[in-house]
Motif scaffolding. Structure first.
Motif, mmCIF file in Angstrom:
data_model
loop_
_atom_site.group_PDB
_atom_site.id
_atom_site.type_symbol
_atom_site.label_atom_id
_atom_site.label_comp_id
_atom_site.label_asym_id
_atom_site.label_seq_id
_atom_site.Cartn_x
_atom_site.Cartn_y
_atom_site.Cartn_z
ATOM 1 N N PHE A 111 0.641 -0.854 -0.104
ATOM 2 C CA PHE A 111 0.415 0.084 -0.089
ATOM 3 C C PHE A 111 1.357 1.401 0.166
ATOM 4 C CE2 PHE A 111 -3.070 -2.995 1.304
ATOM 5 C CZ PHE A 111 -4.278 -2.957 0.624
ATOM 6 N N PRO A 112 0.468 2.539 -0.469
ATOM 7 C CA PRO A 112 1.293 3.822 -1.278
ATOM 8 C C PRO A 112 0.601 4.399 0.810
ATOM 9 C CG PRO A 112 -0.982 4.039 -1.552
ATOM 10 C CD PRO A 112 -1.370 2.356 -1.077
ATOM 11 N N VAL A 113 2.302 4.841 0.522
ATOM 12 C CA VAL A 113 1.862 5.899 1.740
ATOM 13 C C VAL A 113 0.860 7.079 1.989
ATOM 14 C CG1 VAL A 113 3.140 8.186 3.165
ATOM 15 C CG2 VAL A 113 4.688 6.655 2.108
ATOM 16 N N GLY A 114 0.145 7.152 3.047
ATOM 17 C CA GLY A 114 -1.249 7.840 3.261
ATOM 18 C C GLY A 114 -2.534 7.118 3.102
ATOM 19 N N THR A 115 -1.987 5.494 2.854
ATOM 20 C CA THR A 115 -3.563 4.855 3.118
ATOM 21 C C THR A 115 -3.638 4.686 4.744
ATOM 22 O OG1 THR A 115 -2.075 3.167 1.312
ATOM 23 C CG2 THR A 115 -4.112 2.042 2.775
ATOM 24 N N VAL A 116 -5.445 4.453 4.320
ATOM 25 C CA VAL A 116 -5.996 4.101 6.116
ATOM 26 C C VAL A 116 -6.884 3.576 6.138
ATOM 27 C CG1 VAL A 116 -7.247 5.476 7.944
ATOM 28 C CG2 VAL A 116 -5.327 7.224 6.310
ATOM 29 N N VAL A 117 -6.223 2.767 7.274
ATOM 30 C CA VAL A 117 -7.548 1.552 6.787
ATOM 31 C C VAL A 117 -8.030 1.438 8.634
ATOM 32 C CG1 VAL A 117 -7.144 -1.412 7.213
ATOM 33 C CG2 VAL A 117 -5.961 0.406 5.087
ATOM 34 N N SER A 118 -9.586 1.209 8.092
ATOM 35 C CA SER A 118 -10.286 1.211 9.328
ATOM 36 C C SER A 118 -11.444 -0.009 10.039
ATOM 37 C CB SER A 118 -10.775 3.160 9.354
ATOM 38 O OG SER A 118 -12.388 1.481 9.110
ATOM 39 N N LYS A 119 -11.170 -0.404 10.872
ATOM 40 C CA LYS A 119 -11.884 -1.543 11.385
ATOM 41 C C LYS A 119 -12.509 -1.085 12.541
ATOM 42 C CE LYS A 119 -9.565 -5.414 12.106
ATOM 43 N NZ LYS A 119 -9.711 -6.817 12.139
ATOM 44 N N THR A 120 -14.015 -1.062 12.318
ATOM 45 C CA THR A 120 -14.904 -0.870 13.143
ATOM 46 C C THR A 120 -16.015 -2.136 14.570
ATOM 47 O OG1 THR A 120 -15.250 1.323 12.611
ATOM 48 C CG2 THR A 120 -16.870 0.887 13.846
ATOM 49 N N PHE A 121 -15.325 -1.761 15.643
ATOM 50 C CA PHE A 121 -16.019 -3.485 16.057
ATOM 51 C C PHE A 121 -17.331 -2.813 16.931
ATOM 52 C CE2 PHE A 121 -11.616 -4.129 15.634
ATOM 53 C CZ PHE A 121 -11.239 -5.327 16.008
ATOM 54 N N TYR A 122 -18.449 -4.184 16.502
ATOM 55 C CA TYR A 122 -20.207 -3.463 17.053
ATOM 56 C C TYR A 122 -20.687 -4.645 17.261
ATOM 57 C CZ TYR A 122 -21.569 -4.197 11.817
ATOM 58 O OH TYR A 122 -22.098 -4.396 10.895
ATOM 59 N N TYR A 123 -21.722 -4.733 18.037
ATOM 60 C CA TYR A 123 -22.245 -5.329 18.187
ATOM 61 C C TYR A 123 -23.664 -4.910 17.717
ATOM 62 C CZ TYR A 123 -19.098 -7.835 21.006
ATOM 63 O OH TYR A 123 -17.651 -8.630 21.432
ATOM 64 N N PRO A 124 -25.217 -5.904 17.150
ATOM 65 C CA PRO A 124 -26.789 -5.971 17.195
ATOM 66 C C PRO A 124 -26.801 -5.238 18.616
ATOM 67 C CG PRO A 124 -25.378 -8.016 16.001
ATOM 68 C CD PRO A 124 -24.406 -7.353 16.287
ATOM 69 N N ARG A 125 -27.957 -4.926 18.516
ATOM 70 C CA ARG A 125 -28.443 -4.376 19.892
ATOM 71 C C ARG A 125 -29.554 -5.942 19.943
ATOM 72 N NH1 ARG A 125 -27.326 0.513 22.183
ATOM 73 N NH2 ARG A 125 -25.677 2.433 21.106
ATOM 74 N N VAL A 126 -30.061 -5.872 21.103
ATOM 75 C CA VAL A 126 -30.896 -6.297 21.464
ATOM 76 C C VAL A 126 -32.502 -5.871 21.559
ATOM 77 C CG1 VAL A 126 -32.081 -8.578 23.550
ATOM 78 C CG2 VAL A 126 -29.450 -8.520 23.134
ATOM 79 N N PRO A 127 -33.018 -5.545 20.475
ATOM 80 C CA PRO A 127 -34.513 -5.053 20.735
ATOM 81 C C PRO A 127 -35.433 -5.193 21.932
ATOM 82 C CG PRO A 127 -34.366 -6.467 18.862
ATOM 83 C CD PRO A 127 -33.083 -7.101 19.461
ATOM 84 N N GLY A 128 -35.495 -3.395 22.119
ATOM 85 C CA GLY A 128 -36.412 -3.893 23.315
ATOM 86 C C GLY A 128 -35.058 -3.494 24.910
ATOM 87 N N GLN A 129 -33.707 -3.778 24.537
ATOM 88 C CA GLN A 129 -32.451 -2.875 25.352
ATOM 89 C C GLN A 129 -32.780 -1.387 25.498
ATOM 90 O OE1 GLN A 129 -31.701 -4.678 28.245
ATOM 91 N NE2 GLN A 129 -32.061 -7.034 27.619
ATOM 92 N N ALA A 130 -32.326 -1.241 26.531
ATOM 93 C CA ALA A 130 -32.010 0.708 26.875
ATOM 94 C C ALA A 130 -31.297 0.974 26.015
ATOM 95 C CB ALA A 130 -31.822 0.885 27.874
ATOM 96 N N ALA A 131 -30.620 2.089 25.598
ATOM 97 C CA ALA A 131 -29.397 2.497 24.648
ATOM 98 C C ALA A 131 -28.405 2.409 25.670
ATOM 99 C CB ALA A 131 -29.700 3.803 24.759
ATOM 100 N N ASP A 132 -28.365 2.660 26.277
ATOM 101 C CA ASP A 132 -27.413 2.219 27.709
ATOM 102 C C ASP A 132 -26.976 0.489 27.835
ATOM 103 O OD1 ASP A 132 -29.157 2.353 28.791
ATOM 104 O OD2 ASP A 132 -27.963 3.630 30.272
#
Length: 383
Positions: free
Chosen positions: A97-118
């Motif tokens: 890869f050339p200088v300047g390349t930015v690779v990102s990996k975002t880790f996440y989980y599906p929310r359980v329906p009905g659960q509070a946002a926090d």
């Protein structure tokens, strides 16, 4: 009358300026050649808009045929390169890869329906199908944990871990890592506690330092065999290698049919048991357990290129005895997964015995089942 007209004109100008601000395109991706920006937003790769995590212009999403397991986390992977720059194809190793390349990996989980946002309760599943839609992730349906950046600078690659705040509006650089307490809920409603570990920068090097001599960081998943698959882009479904070439992000690549292809570990309809197990071991273990990797002294090489049965663990005695063997004699005993060190260590959550050593706090049950089936199907004995 004149005063009324002036005020009306002023209000109109204010309204127009507000509308213009709403329509203004986001700032472009910014490559930082030096330093370690404190906030993920300073890179401009990802942005939160309308309660969605969206990609900036020129940021290309991608998937792997078989992904690395990380406590059942789902991952949004992207790559961005400076205008006019492209990666050089390699049939076996990571692309150049050339200088300047930015690779990102975002880790996440599906929310359980009905659960509070926090809520710390999230869905435990292996599939992320359909979650990345219309160019983004719906934050009402998923919980962001962290975004890791791998940035190609003049002196080489640098890894930067960013942790998302509770409001899901920004991610902050956490060079020392972070622990996130979660409860993983399966489809049957059962739950399993997990202590998700955001790695510190040194731990990033433990996996991405794939050459023990140079110790230089390298991408793991950005190889032909992992990328040679189709992806549902906004403009339609296309092979990733072909799409990258069309965008100018990749050069010197053959047609997809002539490029290596790793199996999808879940694809029982089109891939053999051996192909699925080898793909799983390659992505989860092969970056360390390879002739050049940090685990080369073990003599157990699980990368895709290794074909010698003894190197793959068949009837191989461990280099070091102890708790990690579980009192078993061989890495793999054909036909007997219960007697094999490989499955014992994969099925353990004891830090002194488990493999991989970092990147998980719970057992990947489906992955263990796959490797057990693979070993059970092998014939022969160790004498």
């Amino acid at each position: 009358m004149t005063g009324l007209r002036s005020r009306a004109c002023l209000l109109l100008l204010l309204l127009l300026s507000v509308l213009a601000a709403c329509d203004r395109a986001p700032a472009p991706v910014r490559f930082h050649a030096q330093g370690q920006p404190a906030l993920l937003s300073e890179w401009g790769v990802l942005r939160v808009a309308d309660r969605h995590l969206r990609l900036n212009e020129g940021v290309v999403p991608y998937e792997l045929n078989t992904p690395l397991f990380s406590d059942y986390a789902h991952k949004l992977r992207t790559v961005w390169m400076p205008k006019g720059a492209s990666a050089r194809y390699s049939a076996e190793g990571a692309f150049e890869f050339p200088v300047g390349t930015v690779v990102s990996k975002t880790f996440y989980y599906p929310r359980v329906p009905g659960q509070a946002a926090d809520s710390d309760v999230v869905v435990r599943s292996n599939s992320a199908d359909g979650e990345f839609r219309d160019g983004g992730l719906d934050l009402a349906k998923v919980r962001l944990i962290e975004t890791r950046l791998l940035v190609r600078r003049q002196e080489g690659w640098i890894a930067l871990p960013y942790v998302w705040n509770a409001e899901q509006t920004e991610a902050k650089l956490m060079r020392g890592g972070e622990l996130v307490a979660l409860s993983l809920q399966a489809a049957d409603g059962s739950r399993e506690d997990a202590t998700y570990q955001v790695p510190d920068q040194n731990q990033c090097g433990g996996c991405h330092g794939t050459d023990i001599k140079s110790k230089a960081l390298q991408p793991i998943g950005l190889k032909a065999r992992h990328l040679n698959r189709e992806f549902d882009y906004a403009g339609g479904r296309a092979n990733q290698l072909a799409h990258w070439q069309q965008l100018g992000y990749l050069r010197d690549a053959p047609a997809a049919g002539a490029a290596p292809h790793a199996a999808d570990w879940r694809d029982t309809a089109r891939a053999s048991l051996d192909a699925r197990a080898r793909a799983y071991l390659d992505i989860n273990c092969g970056h360390c357990h390879s002739p050049k990797g940090p685990g080369n002294t073990s003599g157990l090489w699980l990368d895709a290129a290794t074909q010698e049965p003894l190197r793959l663990g068949r009837c191989k005695l461990p280099i070091a005895a102890g708790k990690g063997t579980g009192d078993r004699r061989h890495d793999i005993v054909p036909g007997d997964p219960d007697a094999s060190i490989l499955t014992y260590r994969m099925d353990s959550d004891d830090p002194s015995a488990m493999m991989p050593e970092v990147g998980r706090s719970v057992v990947h049950r489906e992955g263990v089942t796959l490797i057990r089936e693979w070993i059970a199907a092998q014939q022969g004995d160790c004498g």
